[in-house]
Write a protein that holds these residues in place. Structure first.
Motif, PDB file in Angstrom:
ATOM      1  N   VAL A  71     -51.288  59.755 -27.842  1.00  0.00           N
ATOM      2  CA  VAL A  71     -50.080  59.239 -28.491  1.00  0.00           C
ATOM      3  C   VAL A  71     -49.308  60.390 -29.136  1.00  0.00           C
ATOM      4  O   VAL A  71     -48.079  60.446 -29.105  1.00  0.00           O
ATOM      5  CB  VAL A  71     -50.455  58.170 -29.538  1.00  0.00           C
ATOM      6  N   MET A  78     -46.108  53.377 -32.185  1.00  0.00           N
ATOM      7  CA  MET A  78     -44.842  52.637 -32.171  1.00  0.00           C
ATOM      8  C   MET A  78     -44.180  52.658 -33.555  1.00  0.00           C
ATOM      9  O   MET A  78     -42.961  52.739 -33.679  1.00  0.00           O
ATOM     10  CB  MET A  78     -45.069  51.192 -31.719  1.00  0.00           C
ATOM     11  N   GLN A  97     -47.154  61.902 -26.631  1.00  0.00           N
ATOM     12  CA  GLN A  97     -45.950  61.089 -26.377  1.00  0.00           C
ATOM     13  C   GLN A  97     -44.890  61.345 -27.454  1.00  0.00           C
ATOM     14  O   GLN A  97     -43.709  61.508 -27.149  1.00  0.00           O
ATOM     15  CB  GLN A  97     -46.293  59.591 -26.401  1.00  0.00           C
ATOM     16  N   SER A 147     -48.247  49.311 -33.257  1.00  0.00           N
ATOM     17  CA  SER A 147     -49.334  50.293 -33.244  1.00  0.00           C
ATOM     18  C   SER A 147     -48.869  51.544 -33.982  1.00  0.00           C
ATOM     19  O   SER A 147     -47.681  51.706 -34.260  1.00  0.00           O
ATOM     20  CB  SER A 147     -49.686  50.656 -31.810  1.00  0.00           C
TER      21      SER A 147
END
Ligand SMILES: Nc1ncnc2c1ncn2[C@@H]1O[C@H](COP(=O)(O)OP(=O)(O)OP(=O)(O)O)[C@@H](O)[C@H]1O
Ligand SMILES: Nc1ncnc2c1ncn2[C@@H]1O[C@H](COP(=O)(O)OP(=O)(O)OP(=O)(O)O)[C@@H](O)[C@H]1O
Ligand code: SF4
Ligand code: SF4
Ligand SMILES: [Mg+2]
Ligand SMILES: [Mg+2]
Lengths: 346, 361
Positions: B222, B192, B225, B189
């Motif tokens: 995201v 990632m 993160q 993704s």
């Protein structure tokens, strides 16, 4: 102006567009000669809402949650797998011929990318006047050029620029051209798909102000799709939060930003960086783990359960409806909807 | 982690020299010297078919060990070009570095040979980019790509490189790292993939990490993160970081200091709190006022009038003058120098103090 008897009186705040359980699945196929369907991307999977006359309804959610697909359905660029939508009481998906043309005229779209959505070989005058070629019945009686210049003026561009080409304009100016084109046929509804996402902040503010001013002057209703929650708070009256093809929470700007009851909305809001270094340590953040699951294979029960810190057994088996909840009377798709404590400042 | 530092001769030597003696430079305009990394009065042009674009017009900024400097500016202001000049990855031509210095641990990188610069890239200063998909090679598994850097640059054996690649992927919190070594970039993704790119950048234990819009293409959850990960790594590995961004929210969350760029210059430089509290350049002030806020429902947004300049025809005097609400005749005639405001703050505005003290916001 005397309205024909058949035309309903236009009251601000009454629903102009009604969407009922809209579904769009894209088939996933395998095989070259004999294609067989092995699954489906559930891009939009049961979406219902009303758009009221004169309001701005924001649609937010992460990449791939189905925002653009929803917009394309409303513009009838795609046909739904199931579900219904009416514009001023007329069935959007059953309309044919003259009725479809009228519906299309009344609902126009503004797209994200001011660089690719304008034909580089056409002058600005031709771009803005193009809708009159497609809808000659709506073309101005007098000079078409005068109307185009009016439109340029309306969006804050110089009418003298009518013979220039898109590359001679900046991103923000191109977005204004896109808005002028969308307004050419005097629509009542504008569907804006990420209209300011590609613009720099200082230019973004100019375009947002323009959209707000045009809404006041022309009484337009907006569907405003964006992933920037701060922009949405600024411009929207009501907000729908989407996750994996569903609206998980729907409410007024205040209900969503101050009294969200769905864990996803709460996490989404807490992840937005606040432009104030003083608040760095007291932002009280929720950190979601992992990524959004594939819309081809959404989780059973509540779609958010794989990332939800409140998930219980029932969440895996029962799909929560987007309905008013005890914690707050606006619709929220969570079995355990509750306000966040302590609520964020402001 | 630091134990894995490559041990080839040339590198060793360079390191020792730089760490034992940070040479004072006679011609230095800044008496303090001794910054880990310092860009001094950098000028870069681009020669294109349409003419010469003056893209970087005297950029100066510095970075000290362990800190985070944010470089903020709108599209085209020269953030990435400056970073590419630091990394030595500018395409010359069309780019041409007219003058300036880029000092790393006291040495001017711009006077070094390509071989010397290659030694700095990755091992001392590493960079991550906005678009991980195009920065990674689509035709090789990610484990192989991380390992390749370790084999080529750190002289590791296959087995060691593999083990270290897993370690790095765990470091950037890729779940089930060992089982994902053989996956290709497109199988990850967006978030990632960004982690994979960060792992590659960390492979040779750099002291400086330049992150060029590392989260711009990602969703907010995201993005949060990745920003958390970068902050943790920076702290645990004691790196210094240059964070390039156009997002005032991201800056407020992580940076110690901020340098605001406009038309290829740093127009304001300050610690983050002071800058948000009392911006001392009209451009910074305009930016802060034109962002919609999540934490309150405002009225009409104020805007900065006009457009950023065409870099082939930069306005006379202060390049911001056609858009500036504070403009006076002097601004059209005279280029403003960096006014020092105390506490290490500077602003390239003739009326910096007035602007800073003007709280009518
Ligand atoms: N024509 C298509 N065929 C197959 N799948 C599609 C098609 N169009 C969209 N999808 C898929 O449907 C899902 C929803 O896509 P959509 O573009 O509506 O998302 P979005 O919310 O607009 O995302 P973004 O914020 O990235 O624009 C995605 O998984 C996408 O890959
Ligand atoms: N290879 C190139 N050839 C010609 N001009 C270039 C080249 N690379 C960059 N430029 C120009 O240099 C200027 C600065 O570019 P740079 O990429 O540093 O901007 P930036 O601040 O990083 O912007 P963004 O936020 O859009 O990434 C721009 O005007 C750009 O058009
Ligand atoms: S229904 Fe369950 S899994 Fe879904 S959001 Fe609510 S608590 Fe979380
Ligand atoms: S020098 Fe003049 S034009 Fe430039 S920012 Fe300051 S007041 Fe504005
Ligand atoms: Mg989209
Ligand atoms: Mg850049």
């Amino acid at each position: 102006m005397t309205a024909p008897a058949s035309q309903p009186k236009k009251v601000r705040g009454e629903p102009i567009l009604a969407v009922e359980n809209l579904v769009k699945h894209f088939p996933i196929t395998r095989g070259v000669v004999f294609q067989r369907q092995i699954g489906a991307v559930r891009a939009v999977d049961g979406v219902s809402f009303d758009l009221r006359r004169g309001e701005t309804l924001g649609i937010v959610g992460e990449s791939g949650c189905g925002k653009s697909t929803l917009a394309r359905l409303l513009m009838r660029l795609e046909m739904p797998t199931s579900g219904a939508a009416t514009l001023e009481g007329r069935d959007l998906f059953a309309a044919r011929g003259g009725e479809l043309r009228r519906l299309r005229r009344n609902m126009q779209m503004v797209l994200q990318d001011p660089y690719t959505s304008l034909n580089p070989r056409m002058t600005v005058g031709d771009i803005i006047g193009e809708p009159f070629e497609i809808h000659p019945e709506a073309a101005p009686k007098g000079s078409r050029q005068r109307r185009v210049q009016e439109l340029l003026d309306m969006v804050g561009l110089s009418p003298e620029h009518i013979n220039r080409y898109p590359h001679q304009f900046s991103g923000g100016q191109r977005q204004r051209i896109g808005i002028a084109r969308a307004l050419a046929l005097r629509p009542e509804v504008l569907v804006c798909d990420e209209p300011v996402s590609a613009l720099d902040v200082s230019i973004q503010a100019q375009v947002i102000n323009l959209l707000e001013q045009l809404q006041d002057e022309l009484g337009l209703s907006y569907i405003f799709i964006a992933h920037d929650l701060s922009v949405v708070r600024h411009i929207c009256d009501r907000v729908a939060v989407m996750y994996l093809g569903r609206i998980v929470e729907l409410g007024t700007e205040e209900e969503i930003y101050q009294r969200a009851t769905h864990p996803y909305t709460q996490a989404l809001l807490s992840a937005v960086p606040v432009p104030d270094p003083e608040q760095r340590d007291n932002q009280n953040m929720i950190r979601l783990i992992g990524d959004v699951p594939s819309p081809a294979n959404p989780p059973s029960g509540c779609r958010f359960r794989t990332r939800c810190w409140k998930a219980q057994d029932v969440c895996a088996t029962q799909d929560p409806d987007t309905v008013p909840r005890a914690a707050d009377p606006h619709p929220s798709a969570c079995h355990f909807a509750e306000l966040r404590e302590p609520t964020s400042p402001s | 982690m630091r134990g894995n530092r490559p041990t080839r001769g040339s590198e060793r030597k360079a390191d020792t020299v730089s760490q034992s003696a940070v040479q004072p430079t006679p011609a230095s305009p800044t008496p303090e010297g001794g910054h880990l990394l310092e860009v001094r009065d950098l000028h870069v042009e681009f020669r294109t078919g349409e003419g010469v674009a003056k893209v970087i017009n005297g950029v100066s900024y510095h970075l000290d060990a362990g800190e985070t400097l944010a470089v903020l500016g709108e599209s085209g202001s020269g953030k990435s070009v400056t970073a590419q000049a630091i990394m030595g990855i500018l395409d010359t031509p069309p780019a041409m570095i007219r003058s300036g210095q880029i000092r790393y641990q006291g040495r001017d990188l711009l006077t070094q040979s390509e071989e010397q610069r290659r030694q700095v890239r990755g091992t001392e200063i590493a960079m991550i980019f906005q678009d991980a998909l195009s920065a990674l090679n689509p035709t090789f598994p990610v484990g192989w790509q991380i390992g390749e850097t370790l084999r080529q640059r750190a002289g590791m054996s296959r087995g060691d490189a593999r083990r270290r690649a897993i370690e790095l992927m765990e470091l950037v919190k890729i779940p089930a790292a060992a089982s994902r070594l053989g996956d290709y970039p497109h199988q990850f993704s967006g978030g990632m993939r960004q982690r994979v790119m960060i792992a590659m950048a960390l492979a040779l234990n750099p002291k400086v990490l330049i992150a060029d819009e590392p989260t711009t293409a990602l969703d907010v959850t995201v993005q949060a993160q990745i920003m958390d990960l970068l902050a943790d790594l920076r702290r645990d590995l004691r790196m210094a970081m240059i964070l390039i961004t156009h997002d005032l929210g991201v800056v407020a969350g992580v940076a110690d200091r901020i340098a605001v760029m406009y038309a290829g210059r740093i127009v304001e430089h300050a610690d983050v709190r002071s800058l948000y509290r009392s911006p001392a350049h009209p451009y910074t002030k305009g930016l802060l006022e034109s962002i919609p806020r999540l934490d309150f429902h405002g009225q009409q947004l104020s805007t900065i009038r006009g457009l950023p300049p065409n870099l082939m025809r930069i306005p006379s005097g202060c390049p911001f003058h056609p858009r500036c609400p504070y403009v006076q005749q002097v601004c059209v005639d005279v280029v403003p120098h960096d006014l020092v405001l105390g506490d290490g703050r500077t602003s390239a505005c003739h009326f910096a103090q007035e602007v800073r003290d003007d709280r009518a916001r």
